[in-house]
Design a protein around this motif. Structure first.
Motif, PDB file in Angstrom:
ATOM      1  N   GLU A 117       0.828  -1.213   0.000  1.00 45.67           N
ATOM      2  CA  GLU A 117       0.000   0.000   0.000  1.00 45.67           C
ATOM      3  C   GLU A 117       0.859   1.258   0.000  1.00 45.67           C
ATOM      4  OE1 GLU A 117      -3.796   1.832   2.512  1.00 45.67           O
ATOM      5  OE2 GLU A 117      -2.565   0.239   3.368  1.00 45.67           O
ATOM      6  N   SER A 118       1.949   1.239   0.762  1.00 44.15           N
ATOM      7  CA  SER A 118       2.859   2.399   0.781  1.00 44.15           C
ATOM      8  C   SER A 118       3.510   2.604  -0.586  1.00 44.15           C
ATOM      9  CB  SER A 118       3.927   2.194   1.851  1.00 44.15           C
ATOM     10  OG  SER A 118       3.328   2.089   3.136  1.00 44.15           O
ATOM     11  N   ASN A 119       3.942   1.530  -1.214  1.00 40.86           N
ATOM     12  CA  ASN A 119       4.548   1.639  -2.545  1.00 40.86           C
ATOM     13  C   ASN A 119       3.546   2.172  -3.568  1.00 40.86           C
ATOM     14  OD1 ASN A 119       7.008   0.661  -1.614  1.00 40.86           O
ATOM     15  ND2 ASN A 119       6.493  -1.478  -2.100  1.00 40.86           N
ATOM     16  N   GLN A 120       2.295   1.754  -3.437  1.00 38.20           N
ATOM     17  CA  GLN A 120       1.281   2.251  -4.361  1.00 38.20           C
ATOM     18  C   GLN A 120       1.053   3.748  -4.182  1.00 38.20           C
ATOM     19  OE1 GLN A 120      -2.696   1.117  -3.546  1.00 38.20           O
ATOM     20  NE2 GLN A 120      -3.416   1.383  -5.636  1.00 38.20           N
ATOM     21  N   ALA A 123       4.008   5.627  -5.630  1.00 38.02           N
ATOM     22  CA  ALA A 123       3.990   5.610  -7.093  1.00 38.02           C
ATOM     23  C   ALA A 123       2.894   6.518  -7.637  1.00 38.02           C
ATOM     24  CB  ALA A 123       3.795   4.187  -7.588  1.00 38.02           C
ATOM     25  N   ARG A 124       1.777   6.607  -6.939  1.00 38.70           N
ATOM     26  CA  ARG A 124       0.687   7.473  -7.394  1.00 38.70           C
ATOM     27  C   ARG A 124       1.070   8.933  -7.254  1.00 38.70           C
ATOM     28  NH1 ARG A 124      -3.935   9.910  -5.255  1.00 38.70           N
ATOM     29  NH2 ARG A 124      -5.739   9.898  -6.688  1.00 38.70           N
ATOM     30  N   ALA A 125       1.699   9.257  -6.131  1.00 37.73           N
ATOM     31  CA  ALA A 125       2.145  10.649  -5.938  1.00 37.73           C
ATOM     32  C   ALA A 125       3.178  11.033  -7.006  1.00 37.73           C
ATOM     33  CB  ALA A 125       2.732  10.815  -4.540  1.00 37.73           C
ATOM     34  N   GLU A 126       4.108  10.145  -7.308  1.00 34.95           N
ATOM     35  CA  GLU A 126       5.102  10.390  -8.349  1.00 34.95           C
ATOM     36  C   GLU A 126       4.426  10.615  -9.707  1.00 34.95           C
ATOM     37  OE1 GLU A 126       8.510  10.528  -8.615  1.00 34.95           O
ATOM     38  OE2 GLU A 126       8.697  10.656  -6.443  1.00 34.95           O
ATOM     39  N   LEU A 127       3.413   9.797 -10.002  1.00 33.58           N
ATOM     40  CA  LEU A 127       2.731   9.928 -11.294  1.00 33.58           C
ATOM     41  C   LEU A 127       2.012  11.268 -11.397  1.00 33.58           C
ATOM     42  CD1 LEU A 127       1.767   8.737 -13.970  1.00 33.58           C
ATOM     43  CD2 LEU A 127      -0.117   7.644 -12.721  1.00 33.58           C
ATOM     44  N   LEU A 128       1.342  11.697 -10.315  1.00 39.40           N
ATOM     45  CA  LEU A 128       0.646  12.987 -10.340  1.00 39.40           C
ATOM     46  C   LEU A 128       1.626  14.151 -10.511  1.00 39.40           C
ATOM     47  CD1 LEU A 128      -2.002  12.415  -7.498  1.00 39.40           C
ATOM     48  CD2 LEU A 128      -2.361  12.380  -9.976  1.00 39.40           C
ATOM     49  N   ARG A 129       2.746  14.072  -9.834  1.00 42.21           N
ATOM     50  CA  ARG A 129       3.739  15.144  -9.951  1.00 42.21           C
ATOM     51  C   ARG A 129       4.296  15.225 -11.371  1.00 42.21           C
ATOM     52  NH1 ARG A 129       6.155  14.014  -5.772  1.00 42.21           N
ATOM     53  NH2 ARG A 129       7.870  12.715  -6.539  1.00 42.21           N
ATOM     54  N   TYR A 130       4.597  14.101 -11.962  1.00 39.94           N
ATOM     55  CA  TYR A 130       5.169  14.105 -13.314  1.00 39.94           C
ATOM     56  C   TYR A 130       4.115  14.478 -14.370  1.00 39.94           C
ATOM     57  CZ  TYR A 130       9.879  12.546 -12.339  1.00 39.94           C
ATOM     58  OH  TYR A 130      11.188  12.501 -11.904  1.00 39.94           O
ATOM     59  N   GLN A 131       2.823  14.210 -14.040  1.00 46.87           N
ATOM     60  CA  GLN A 131       1.793  14.674 -14.960  1.00 46.87           C
ATOM     61  C   GLN A 131       1.757  16.203 -14.999  1.00 46.87           C
ATOM     62  OE1 GLN A 131      -1.783  12.750 -13.612  1.00 46.87           O
ATOM     63  NE2 GLN A 131      -1.502  10.981 -14.992  1.00 46.87           N
ATOM     64  N   GLU A 132       1.928  16.867 -13.856  1.00 47.48           N
ATOM     65  CA  GLU A 132       1.980  18.330 -13.806  1.00 47.48           C
ATOM     66  C   GLU A 132       3.211  18.851 -14.565  1.00 47.48           C
ATOM     67  OE1 GLU A 132       1.894  19.442  -9.742  1.00 47.48           O
ATOM     68  OE2 GLU A 132      -0.170  18.775  -9.396  1.00 47.48           O
ATOM     69  N   LEU A 133       4.352  18.176 -14.376  1.00 49.40           N
ATOM     70  CA  LEU A 133       5.562  18.607 -15.086  1.00 49.40           C
ATOM     71  C   LEU A 133       5.399  18.415 -16.597  1.00 49.40           C
ATOM     72  CD1 LEU A 133       8.316  17.151 -12.722  1.00 49.40           C
ATOM     73  CD2 LEU A 133       7.600  19.542 -12.944  1.00 49.40           C
ATOM     74  N   ARG A 134       4.691  17.350 -16.963  1.00 48.21           N
ATOM     75  CA  ARG A 134       4.483  17.112 -18.396  1.00 48.21           C
ATOM     76  C   ARG A 134       3.556  18.166 -18.987  1.00 48.21           C
ATOM     77  NH1 ARG A 134       6.267  16.477 -23.122  1.00 48.21           N
ATOM     78  NH2 ARG A 134       4.744  15.616 -24.617  1.00 48.21           N
ATOM     79  N   ASP A 135       2.556  18.579 -18.174  1.00 49.54           N
ATOM     80  CA  ASP A 135       1.649  19.618 -18.656  1.00 49.54           C
ATOM     81  C   ASP A 135       2.405  20.931 -18.918  1.00 49.54           C
ATOM     82  OD1 ASP A 135      -0.413  17.816 -18.504  1.00 49.54           O
ATOM     83  OD2 ASP A 135      -1.110  18.487 -16.530  1.00 49.54           O
ATOM     84  N   LYS A 136       3.453  21.157 -18.146  1.00 52.89           N
ATOM     85  CA  LYS A 136       4.269  22.376 -18.337  1.00 52.89           C
ATOM     86  C   LYS A 136       5.435  22.131 -19.306  1.00 52.89           C
ATOM     87  CE  LYS A 136       3.184  24.037 -13.666  1.00 52.89           C
ATOM     88  NZ  LYS A 136       3.735  24.426 -12.359  1.00 52.89           N
ATOM     89  N   ASN A 137       5.462  20.907 -19.833  1.00 62.41           N
ATOM     90  CA  ASN A 137       6.488  20.516 -20.823  1.00 62.41           C
ATOM     91  C   ASN A 137       7.895  20.548 -20.224  1.00 62.41           C
ATOM     92  OD1 ASN A 137       7.044  19.521 -23.365  1.00 62.41           O
ATOM     93  ND2 ASN A 137       7.441  21.547 -24.256  1.00 62.41           N
ATOM     94  N   PHE A 138       7.953  20.202 -18.896  1.00 61.45           N
ATOM     95  CA  PHE A 138       9.271  20.156 -18.263  1.00 61.45           C
ATOM     96  C   PHE A 138       9.929  18.776 -18.412  1.00 61.45           C
ATOM     97  CE2 PHE A 138       8.034  23.701 -15.072  1.00 61.45           C
ATOM     98  CZ  PHE A 138       8.300  24.648 -16.034  1.00 61.45           C
TER      99      PHE A 138
END
Length: 384
Positions: A117-120, A123-138
């Protein structure tokens, strides 16, 4: 003076004359005629009639369903909560295994679930953060796809850990053997301290509800009794109470020990007083297809290797061989050898000889008693 020799000679002559006279008198007398031996007998005049053939077999009252219960996991038995004959309710604990190892495994599965559960969550927090960075094209799309794959793997690991934890929780619950239905304990096959494998029977439980009678049918009667619809059941404890029965099942193979076919007779509305294990008697009744002759068992005897009866003709008896069709209570059915109207000796058969004169004590007639024969002429075959 008398001469002794003269006296002795006179005595000898007198004795000789006496002997001669005795012989002559015996030769002249006639022998006393021997009285004719006339035996008193009881007889029965035969008449054909319809017979209700009844085959009766002893059996035992058994439950419709009897389960052999066992633990779904292996372990050491530490408690037995019931004894043979105990009535139990659905869900009641019957036996228990040592739960220590199962509880440790459950704790291990629970820890693995928390880690997954902790790993999930990470991983979910990492995915959300990288989705924001992708939206800004970072970051590139490849980096975002990598984080998404990591999250999917973590989520699958979490679901796997959840399933493992639920399974191990069930395994821990299997340490207690519970009754799956209301019933009566009929046997205990394992005791406290014994180590058992998963699935090994440890207890037998007979479910309350439908009861049936188990009997053994001889192989030469199976096909005939299958077609009988009039089946009646009596229990030894209540001989005056009769229950309607029905053949539910006949074994496809004969028992190797008794060479009989096991049949199960279901009861229609059995009394609550009928207990499991009681002795019961099952009767199969069927009317004979044609009129038959019957004689008392006392009238039949074995003459060498065949059955025979004494028939009275002109106040004398003659031996008549017969072929038997089967027992009929205290009577026996005759298949061949006799005809209606003949008079058969029913008592004193062992003291007669061919041609002997007899005196009839009484005579029982079956003529015109077909209605009586239909009700009282029941052929009972008791299978031991």
């Amino acid at each position: 003076m008398i001469n002794p020799r003269t006296v002795s000679a006179s005595r000898s002559r007198l004795a000789f004359i006496g002997i001669v006279l005795t012989v002559l008198l015996g030769a002249c007398s006639k022998p006393v005629p021997k009285a004719e031996d006339i035996r008193p007998v009881r007889v029965l005049k035969l008449a054909a009639g319809q017979v209700t053939a009844v085959a009766e077999f002893p059996g035992e009252v058994r439950p419709r369903i009897e389960s052999r219960l066992g633990f779904r996991v292996g372990g050491k038995i530490v408690a037995r909560k019931v004894d043979v004959g105990a009535s139990v309710r659905r869900g009641q604990v019957l036996m228990q295994l040592d739960p220590q190892d199962l509880q440790l495994a459950q704790t291990q599965a629970q820890a693995a679930l928390k880690a997954a559960e902790s790993n999930q969550q990470l991983a979910r927090a990492e995915l959300l953060r990288y989705q924001e960075l992708r939206d800004k094209n970072f970051v590139s799309q490849a980096v975002l796809d990598s984080k998404s794959t990591t999250y999917q793997a973590a989520r699958a690991s979490f679901e796997q850990a959840q399933a493992a934890f639920r399974n191990q929780s069930n395994q821990a619950g299997y340490a207690s053997l519970v009754a799956d239905a209301d019933g009566v304990v009929t046997a205990i096959e394992a005791e406290v301290g014994q180590v058992v494998a998963a699935g090994n029977p440890v207890l037998r439980l007979a479910q309350l509800g439908e009861k049936e009678i188990v009997i053994g049918i001889p192989e030469d009667k199976v096909d005939a009794l299958r077609r009988v619809t009039d089946v009646q059941v009596r229990v030894w404890a209540k001989p005056d109470e009769v229950f309607a029965g029905k053949i539910r099942e006949v074994a496809p193979m004969a028992d190797p020990a008794t060479r009989t076919f096991t049949a199960r007779i279901s009861l229609a509305g059995p009394s609550a007083d009928i207990k499991l294990g009681m002795t019961a008697y099952v009767s199969f009744a069927a009317a004979s297809p044609h009129p038959m002759l019957k004689v008392p068992l006392t009238a039949v005897f074995q003459n060498k290797s065949e059955s025979a009866v004494w028939v009275v003709e002109n106040n004398a008896v003659k031996l008549v061989p017969v072929r038997l069709a089967g027992p009929a209570g205290n009577d026996v059915l005759i298949a061949a050898g006799l005809a209606p109207g003949q008079t058969v000796v029913t008592a004193g058969v062992n003291f007669l000889r061919a041609g002997q004169k007899v005196r009839i004590l009484d005579e029982q007639s079956q003529a015109g008693s077909s209605a009586v024969a239909a009700t009282s002429g029941k052929a009972t075959e008791a299978a031991k």
